[in-house]
Write a protein that holds these residues in place. Structure first.
Motif, PDB file in Angstrom:
ATOM      1  N   LEU A  16     -42.001 -78.814 -63.086  1.00 14.01           N
ATOM      2  CA  LEU A  16     -41.606 -78.789 -61.747  1.00 14.01           C
ATOM      3  C   LEU A  16     -41.871 -80.010 -60.939  1.00 14.01           C
ATOM      4  CD1 LEU A  16     -42.538 -75.073 -60.942  1.00 14.01           C
ATOM      5  CD2 LEU A  16     -40.236 -75.919 -60.934  1.00 14.01           C
ATOM      6  N   LYS A  17     -41.073 -80.884 -61.110  1.00 22.54           N
ATOM      7  CA  LYS A  17     -41.378 -81.932 -60.501  1.00 22.54           C
ATOM      8  C   LYS A  17     -41.618 -81.911 -58.966  1.00 22.54           C
ATOM      9  CE  LYS A  17     -38.781 -84.749 -63.881  1.00 22.54           C
ATOM     10  NZ  LYS A  17     -37.525 -85.866 -64.026  1.00 22.54           N
ATOM     11  N   VAL A  18     -42.302 -82.949 -58.507  1.00 19.26           N
ATOM     12  CA  VAL A  18     -42.497 -82.901 -56.942  1.00 19.26           C
ATOM     13  C   VAL A  18     -41.429 -83.861 -56.539  1.00 19.26           C
ATOM     14  CG1 VAL A  18     -44.104 -83.572 -55.144  1.00 19.26           C
ATOM     15  CG2 VAL A  18     -44.773 -82.783 -57.468  1.00 19.26           C
ATOM     16  N   ASP A  19     -40.233 -83.043 -55.991  1.00 20.43           N
ATOM     17  CA  ASP A  19     -39.207 -83.762 -55.271  1.00 20.43           C
ATOM     18  C   ASP A  19     -38.505 -82.684 -54.135  1.00 20.43           C
ATOM     19  OD1 ASP A  19     -37.526 -81.901 -56.824  1.00 20.43           O
ATOM     20  OD2 ASP A  19     -37.256 -83.074 -58.201  1.00 20.43           O
ATOM     21  N   MET A  20     -37.575 -83.135 -53.526  1.00 21.10           N
ATOM     22  CA  MET A  20     -37.019 -82.303 -52.365  1.00 21.10           C
ATOM     23  C   MET A  20     -36.434 -81.069 -52.985  1.00 21.10           C
ATOM     24  SD  MET A  20     -38.076 -83.590 -49.571  1.00 21.10           S
ATOM     25  CE  MET A  20     -37.034 -83.075 -48.322  1.00 21.10           C
ATOM     26  N   ASN A  21     -36.008 -80.939 -54.134  1.00 16.05           N
ATOM     27  CA  ASN A  21     -35.586 -79.622 -54.735  1.00 16.05           C
ATOM     28  C   ASN A  21     -36.529 -78.761 -55.060  1.00 16.05           C
ATOM     29  OD1 ASN A  21     -32.857 -81.044 -54.396  1.00 16.05           O
ATOM     30  ND2 ASN A  21     -33.198 -81.941 -56.582  1.00 16.05           N
ATOM     31  N   ASN A  22     -37.598 -78.900 -55.214  1.00 19.73           N
ATOM     32  CA  ASN A  22     -38.482 -78.003 -55.714  1.00 19.73           C
ATOM     33  C   ASN A  22     -39.776 -77.723 -54.436  1.00 19.73           C
ATOM     34  OD1 ASN A  22     -37.661 -77.715 -58.437  1.00 19.73           O
ATOM     35  ND2 ASN A  22     -38.783 -79.444 -58.874  1.00 19.73           N
ATOM     36  N   ILE A  23     -39.759 -78.398 -53.317  1.00 17.77           N
ATOM     37  CA  ILE A  23     -40.611 -77.983 -52.309  1.00 17.77           C
ATOM     38  C   ILE A  23     -39.720 -76.993 -51.151  1.00 17.77           C
ATOM     39  CG2 ILE A  23     -41.865 -79.119 -50.167  1.00 17.77           C
ATOM     40  CD1 ILE A  23     -41.848 -81.775 -51.966  1.00 17.77           C
ATOM     41  N   ASP A  24     -40.596 -76.146 -50.866  1.00 20.91           N
ATOM     42  CA  ASP A  24     -40.128 -75.054 -49.690  1.00 20.91           C
ATOM     43  C   ASP A  24     -40.615 -75.355 -48.304  1.00 20.91           C
ATOM     44  OD1 ASP A  24     -38.300 -73.533 -51.288  1.00 20.91           O
ATOM     45  OD2 ASP A  24     -40.237 -72.389 -52.118  1.00 20.91           O
ATOM     46  N   PHE A  25     -39.820 -75.859 -47.224  1.00 18.37           N
ATOM     47  CA  PHE A  25     -40.506 -76.042 -46.027  1.00 18.37           C
ATOM     48  C   PHE A  25     -40.273 -74.858 -45.366  1.00 18.37           C
ATOM     49  CE2 PHE A  25     -39.189 -79.999 -48.036  1.00 18.37           C
ATOM     50  CZ  PHE A  25     -40.182 -81.078 -47.810  1.00 18.37           C
ATOM     51  N   ILE A  26     -41.411 -74.177 -44.798  1.00 18.96           N
ATOM     52  CA  ILE A  26     -41.514 -72.825 -44.497  1.00 18.96           C
ATOM     53  C   ILE A  26     -41.939 -72.861 -42.901  1.00 18.96           C
ATOM     54  CG2 ILE A  26     -42.087 -70.567 -44.617  1.00 18.96           C
ATOM     55  CD1 ILE A  26     -42.169 -70.846 -47.673  1.00 18.96           C
ATOM     56  N   ASP A  27     -41.267 -72.270 -41.988  1.00 16.65           N
ATOM     57  CA  ASP A  27     -41.800 -72.330 -40.737  1.00 16.65           C
ATOM     58  C   ASP A  27     -43.246 -71.792 -40.525  1.00 16.65           C
ATOM     59  OD1 ASP A  27     -39.267 -73.040 -39.339  1.00 16.65           O
ATOM     60  OD2 ASP A  27     -38.540 -71.250 -39.960  1.00 16.65           O
ATOM     61  N   VAL A  28     -44.089 -72.195 -39.362  1.00 14.02           N
ATOM     62  CA  VAL A  28     -45.382 -71.720 -39.329  1.00 14.02           C
ATOM     63  C   VAL A  28     -45.251 -70.486 -38.449  1.00 14.02           C
ATOM     64  CG1 VAL A  28     -46.403 -74.201 -39.116  1.00 14.02           C
ATOM     65  CG2 VAL A  28     -45.406 -73.017 -37.087  1.00 14.02           C
ATOM     66  N   PHE A  29     -46.152 -69.652 -38.646  1.00 15.43           N
ATOM     67  CA  PHE A  29     -46.324 -68.320 -38.108  1.00 15.43           C
ATOM     68  C   PHE A  29     -46.148 -68.184 -36.560  1.00 15.43           C
ATOM     69  CE2 PHE A  29     -48.614 -64.739 -36.529  1.00 15.43           C
ATOM     70  CZ  PHE A  29     -48.130 -63.372 -37.365  1.00 15.43           C
TER      71      PHE A  29
END
Length: 389
Positions: free
Chosen positions: A150-163
């Motif tokens: 699981l490389k560290v790239d934009m395809n494997n990073i989830d950007f999730i809204d803060v609470f």
């Protein structure tokens, strides 16, 4: 000497900026929490103290037993399951990350724990606001799925809204995601060091001591398992035959490279080495052999290292019990439990506030009492058990 004249200390937790992902790095290499976990795991004393810290934070679980058994996600995890994972994160990092998802009415319907070491803060905007948390299963890029890293790239990073449980905010986020099926939910990210700040755990203040503890263990291991410990060397005449009291073999090698391996460590301790010489004029000679014991060289270092690690976790009572300073009895342990419950109360309140924020917006009444406090651990003495019986 004033403060200005002193040598400037290095930052405990360095924070940088990764432009390609728009995130704040957690440590210079963005692997501070992963490195910290490795240091704790390599130290027997550090692991013991960290485990005790997590155990007391967890206590006996939520006071409300019915709520502790309440199922909070589709995988069947209960509130108590999530609480246990959260306590481990708080003990290791002084922080927690809880993921929630919503229904079409803007109500929270699921709760999951996210390993705190997997979370990274986005860069602040012009107003100092951080809108998303970046999540990756392994920021070192070594974890695999289906045999692929699981490389560290934009395809494997989830950007999730803060609470932010305000209904109008949640509904806009769902709409922006293209529907509820594409919505990734929100993350309640909490740091013991303050808002939008990476925390430094209790372990951070004694990472040097923990690394030293690992080194001392290695010295002890090599001293016992790899030290050269024959009791006596007998030098005789004739030949090129080398043997010890457990094995005999012919050799054309006049050196001792192979034989020395057979005489190292605890298994071969006390063996007798015989060397047959070619010079007939020499008579047999017995040489006493004294091995070096390196344990004595580090006695003071060992004691001070262990004491500092216990002190960093506020576990002085257990250290005093360990070294025999205050003895060992039921009353002493009761006092130790009561003392340490006061130490972990801050972390317990952090977790209590987090669960309160989430279940205020749960889709149903999961805990009618609205009590999310934890029952502290208590030491139960044998004499009390027998009296109750």
């Amino acid at each position: 000497m004033n403060v200005k004249s002193l040598k400037k200390p290095a930052k405990r937790v360095s924070v940088g900026y990764l432009r390609q992902y728009g995130i704040q790095t957690f440590g210079e290499d963005n692997l501070y929490p992963q490195t910290l976990l490795g240091i704790i795991a390599s130290s027997s004393t550090g692991s013991e103290c960290a485990e005790r810290f997590a155990t007391f934070i967890e206590g006996n679980g939520f006071r409300e037993v019915a709520f502790s058994e309440y199922v909070v996600n589709r995988m069947g995890d209960t509130a108590d399951d999530i609480h246990q994972l959260v306590c481990k994160n708080v003990a290791d990092f002084d922080g927690l990350a809880l993921h929630v998802n919503y229904n079409m009415l803007g109500q929270i319907v699921t709760l999951n724990n996210i390993p705190f070491e997997n979370c990274r803060l986005m860069e602040e905007d012009s107003n100092g606001y951080i809108g998303k948390i970046a999540v990756h299963p392994d920021w070192s890029g070594k974890k695999t799925r289906n045999g692929k890293p699981l490389k560290v790239d934009m395809n494997n990073i989830d950007f999730i809204d803060v609470f932010n449980p305000r209904k109008e905010v949640v509904l806009k986020q769902i709409e922006a995601a293209g529907g509820i099926e594409n919505y990734k939910g929100q993350i309640l990210w909490v740091s013991g060091s303050g808002r939008n700040t990476y925390p430094a755990s209790r372990a951070d203040r004694v990472v040097t001591e923990m690394s030293t503890d690992e080194g001392l263990s290695n010295v002890k291991y090599r001293n016992v398992r790899c030290n050269f410990m024959p009791a006596t060397i007998i030098v005789t005449k004739k030949g090129q035959r080398i043997k010890d009291d457990g094995d005999e073999r012919e050799s054309n090698d006049t050196g001792f490279s192979d034989t020395l391996v057979q005489l190292q460590g605890d298994v071969n301790a006390g063996k007798i080495l015989e060397v047959e010489l070619t010079t007939e004029e020499e008579k047999p000679e017995v040489l006493n052999f004294k091995a070096n014991n390196y344990d004595k060289e580090f006695t003071v270092t060992d004691a001070s290292t262990v004491e500092r690690i216990y002190s960093a976790y506020g576990q002085e009572p257990w250290y005093c019990i360990r070294i025999g300073k205050i003895g060992f009895s039921g009353e002493i342990l009761e006092d130790a439990f009561e003392y340490y419950n006061s130490i972990v109360s801050k972390q317990q309140r952090m977790i209590e506030r987090a669960f309160t924020k989430i279940f205020e917006h749960w889709y149903e009444v999961a805990n009618p009492s609205n009590d999310f406090s934890v029952e502290p651990l208590k030491y139960i003495r044998n004499d009390k058990l027998s009296n109750n019986a």
